[in-house]
Design a protein around this motif. Structure first.
Motif, PDB file in Angstrom:
ATOM      1  N   ASP A   1      -4.700  -8.553   6.732  1.00  0.00           N
ATOM      2  CA  ASP A   1      -5.064  -9.971   6.786  1.00  0.00           C
ATOM      3  C   ASP A   1      -5.451 -10.353   8.204  1.00  0.00           C
ATOM      4  OD1 ASP A   1      -4.195 -10.081   4.168  1.00  0.00           O
ATOM      5  OD2 ASP A   1      -2.204 -10.854   4.691  1.00  0.00           O
TER       6      ASP A   1
ATOM      7  N   HIS B   1       4.017  -9.097   4.738  1.00  0.00           N
ATOM      8  CA  HIS B   1       3.141  -8.031   4.247  1.00  0.00           C
ATOM      9  C   HIS B   1       1.846  -7.978   5.038  1.00  0.00           C
ATOM     10  CE1 HIS B   1       5.578  -6.683   0.956  1.00  0.00           C
ATOM     11  NE2 HIS B   1       5.889  -7.950   0.715  1.00  0.00           N
ATOM     12  N   LEU B   2       1.298  -6.766   5.131  1.00  0.00           N
ATOM     13  CA  LEU B   2       0.108  -6.561   5.956  1.00  0.00           C
ATOM     14  C   LEU B   2      -1.147  -7.143   5.306  1.00  0.00           C
ATOM     15  CD1 LEU B   2       0.736  -2.785   6.814  1.00  0.00           C
ATOM     16  CD2 LEU B   2       0.879  -4.708   8.411  1.00  0.00           C
ATOM     17  N   ALA B   3      -1.149  -7.223   3.990  1.00  0.00           N
ATOM     18  CA  ALA B   3      -2.429  -7.475   3.325  1.00  0.00           C
ATOM     19  C   ALA B   3      -2.286  -8.362   2.090  1.00  0.00           C
ATOM     20  CB  ALA B   3      -3.045  -6.134   2.932  1.00  0.00           C
ATOM     21  N   ASP B   4      -1.413  -9.366   2.141  1.00  0.00           N
ATOM     22  CA  ASP B   4      -1.177 -10.209   0.962  1.00  0.00           C
ATOM     23  C   ASP B   4      -1.823 -11.589   1.075  1.00  0.00           C
ATOM     24  OD1 ASP B   4       0.394 -11.290   2.889  1.00  0.00           O
ATOM     25  OD2 ASP B   4       2.166 -11.572   1.626  1.00  0.00           O
ATOM     26  N   GLY B   5      -2.589 -11.811   2.146  1.00  0.00           N
ATOM     27  CA  GLY B   5      -3.286 -13.099   2.282  1.00  0.00           C
ATOM     28  C   GLY B   5      -2.382 -14.243   2.697  1.00  0.00           C
ATOM     29  N   THR B   6      -1.196 -13.932   3.243  1.00  0.00           N
ATOM     30  CA  THR B   6      -0.294 -15.008   3.668  1.00  0.00           C
ATOM     31  C   THR B   6       0.235 -14.743   5.069  1.00  0.00           C
ATOM     32  OG1 THR B   6       1.825 -14.033   2.996  1.00  0.00           O
ATOM     33  CG2 THR B   6       0.563 -15.148   1.280  1.00  0.00           C
TER      34      THR B   6
ATOM     35  N   SER C   1       1.621 -12.919  10.544  1.00  0.00           N
ATOM     36  CA  SER C   1       0.825 -12.473   9.382  1.00  0.00           C
ATOM     37  C   SER C   1       1.254 -11.087   8.934  1.00  0.00           C
ATOM     38  CB  SER C   1      -0.651 -12.398   9.738  1.00  0.00           C
ATOM     39  OG  SER C   1      -1.057 -13.591  10.280  1.00  0.00           O
TER      40      SER C   1
END
Ligand SMILES: Nc1ncnc2c1ncn2[C@@H]1O[C@H](COP(=O)(O)OP(=O)(O)OP(=O)(O)O)[C@@H](O)[C@H]1O
Ligand SMILES: CCCCCCCCCCCCC/C=C/[C@@H](O)[C@H](CO)NC(=O)CCCCC
Ligand SMILES: [Ca+2]
Length: 539
Positions: free
Chosen positions: A281, A407-412, A390
């Motif tokens: 993200d 999380h590395l890549a959850d959009g939050t 992030s």
């Protein structure tokens, strides 16, 4: 029709024993044959009991090369000493280099050399392994490398030349290397000049600041090439196609640490070679509909902003500047007033208080129930720190990170609000960043997993907010004169955006899910024995 990988099975010599060696397209396995089961030539097809056995995934083989037994050197010029009897009876040898896992997420390059009596058989092995490596299409062949010679302890060039370049050469990866000459050199080169089509990825040798330059160059170039306006906070950004590799040579190296599990140049180089891919993200930061910067790790106002502002004046101290400024900022104990409004993420599985961690194989976003309608939340007050993480922001100083369950890549992003409290309580909270205790389990701390947020400092005069660098000090003394009884906290802190100071306090932030990809795979689960042997590393 998909081509079936060729199977190979032979008896080959390794050290002083005969091994059954098998290549099946997925694994390379070698198993010692007990003396009474030896067959002198040809392949064997029955399972062999006993003897030592090893296997390596083909996807983790780095290279295979001929070993010139007679001449004593292999084809990359390294000298190899072999027992004379073996060289006479089995003069044809080849060496396979592969990834070996060591402690604490470290990877190392290991070699195994097999010997055979037949030159044709050796060629067959080398060719078949090479064919299977060529079929691994995610591996990079040509990379663009930027080295910051002044990051961290100023070892960037030396780390690259001594530890990384030889591995890239061994894996037949060609490189174009640029040693930067000034700040933003890499960013501007990527943005305007670099011939990106030529490359399979970009490698950054430096710290989080250098990585941020690469991200800014690549993201801006991708938006410009696709006609996307970065100044609009609502705009959907186009993901970058090139992956980025980080060879850690900085002071914090938090992005490398949190995506690999360790800040080790050799480990990172090996993740590049095997062609790993980890989406990540990216937050965009705007002020009054004007784009300011992107953030990948931490956006911190108050404590982490003040640490950074102070430490920038002490760059000559190297990485120790953060310890010095951290202690000094802790003693000043400034708080800042303002309002934080945020859009909570409602369509995700996890929360920032989970005990689970983002680990290799986590798929990122989860298509759960649709985002149900919740409005923006608002929190007003006096804050010692406002942090948006992030990703976990794990680093050697804080092995679990500012938000261990992020999380590395959850959009939050995890928005952590630390309200004004006593020095003692703030110290308790900070010290929990360095241990496994829950830093959010305190009455003055709250944490929200969000997709967007805004911050407005209390003294902000709407759109005509003062420029912090120009007028911050002036405003501070003005407020203190107006309120002699106040604790002399300045009106504004600054935002620390991945190690860069932002010029405005009032900002609007949005998370762009999986905008970039790294040559990494996330932190791998550790084998059980390691957890037990070293409780510090237990997940
Ligand atoms: N040749 C150069 N001369 C001066 N500054 C440079 C040069 N190349 C890059 N920079 C800048 O140096 C800054 C710091 O670099 P880097 O991130 O590599 O190290 P660091 O700040 O010590 O580590 P960390 O960011 O992990 O705390 C970056 O912001 C980058 O823009
Ligand atoms: C009284 C002492 C308290 C000790 C508390 C230790 C807590 C350490 C947590 C460290 C979190 C780092 C988050 C990452 C931020 C990076 O984007 C940034 C650029 O590299 N580094 C810093 O801002 C450097 C920030 C360093 C802060 C110390
Ligand atoms: Ca995230």
């Amino acid at each position: 029709m998909e081509k079936q990988p060729r199977l190979l099975a032979s008896q080959l010599f390794l050290k002083n024993s005969v091994f059954e060696v098998l290549l099946n397209g997925v694994l390379l396995t070698w198993k010692e044959i007990p003396a009474n089961k030896k067959v002198v030539s040809g392949s064997i097809h029955h399972p062999i009991k006993g003897g030592t056995s090893h296997s390596v995934s083909v996807s983790e083989i780095l290279a295979v090369r001929e070993l010139d037994v007679g001449g004593g050197t292999n084809d990359d010029g390294r000298w190899q000493k072999m027992p004379q009897k073996l060289t006479e009876a089995y003069p044809y040898a080849f060496t396979v280099s592969y990834v070996e896992r060591a402690r604490q997420h470290r990877w190392r390059c290991s070699d195994v050399t097999f010997h055979c009596s037949d030159g044709v058989l050796r060629q067959q092995w080398i060719q078949t392994i090479r064919e299977q490596l060529t079929a691994l299409t995610s591996r990079p062949k040509h990379l663009l490398v930027y080295i910051n010679p002044y990051g961290g302890k100023q070892q960037g060039e030396c780390i690259y030349e001594q530890k990384v370049a030889p591995l890239f050469a061994c894996a037949s990866i060609s490189t174009d290397v640029i040693v930067t000459e000034h700040a933003n050199h890499a960013r501007d080169h990527l943005k305007t000049e670099a011939e990106l089509k030529k490359y399979d990825g970009v490698v950054c040798v430096g710290g989080d600041g250098m990585f941020s330059e690469i991200v800014h160059g690549l993201v801006s170039r991708t938006q410009r090439d696709n006609g996307v306006d970065q100044n609009s906070p609502e705009e959907k950004l186009v993901p970058c196609s090139l992956r980025i590799g980080i060879i850690p040579a900085g002071s914090t190296d938090c992005i490398c640490y949190a995506t690999v599990g360790i800040n080790d140049p050799v480990t990172s180089a090996l993740h590049v070679i095997v062609g790993d891919s980890q989406p990540m993200d990216v937050c965009s930061v705007h002020h009054n509909n004007t784009f300011l910067r992107y953030s990948i790790s931490l956006l911190g106002y108050g404590f982490y902003g003040d640490v950074l502002a102070d430490s920038e004046r002490k760059r000559w101290m190297g990485p120790a500047r953060y310890d010095f400024s951290g202690f000094k900022t802790f003693l000043t104990h400034h708080h800042y007033e303002g309002a934080v409004s945020f859009l909570p993420a409602t369509d995700i599985l996890g929360t920032p208080r989970d005990k689970t961690r983002c680990r290799a194989g986590y798929v990122g976003t989860v298509s759960l129930p649709e985002q149900y309608e919740v409005g923006w939340g608002v929190v007003r007050g006096k804050f010692l720190a406002i942090n948006a993480a992030s990703m976990s922001c794990a680093c050697p100083r804080s092995p679990m990170g500012l938000s261990p369950a992020a999380h590395l890549a959850d959009g939050t992003t995890d928005l952590i609000l630390v309200r004004k409290c006593s020095r003692f309580n703030f110290l308790r909270h900070l010290l929990r960043h360095t241990s496994k205790d829950d830093q959010f389990d305190m009455t003055f701390v709250e944490v929200h997993r969000v997709r967007r947020f805004r911050f407005t400092p209390r003294h902000c005069q709407n759109d005509s907010e003062l420029d912090l660098r120009e007028n911050g000090k002036q405003l501070f003394s003005q407020i203190c004169r107006d309120h002699p009884a106040c604790s002399c906290s300045p009106a504004y802190s600054s935002w620390n955006c991945d190690g860069e100071i932002l010029p405005h306090a009032a900002i609007e932030v949005g998370v762009h899910c999986q905008l970039i990809k790294l040559f990494a795979r996330g932190i791998e689960e550790q084998p059980l024995f390691e957890d037990l042997a070293n409780p510090q590393c237990a997940l």
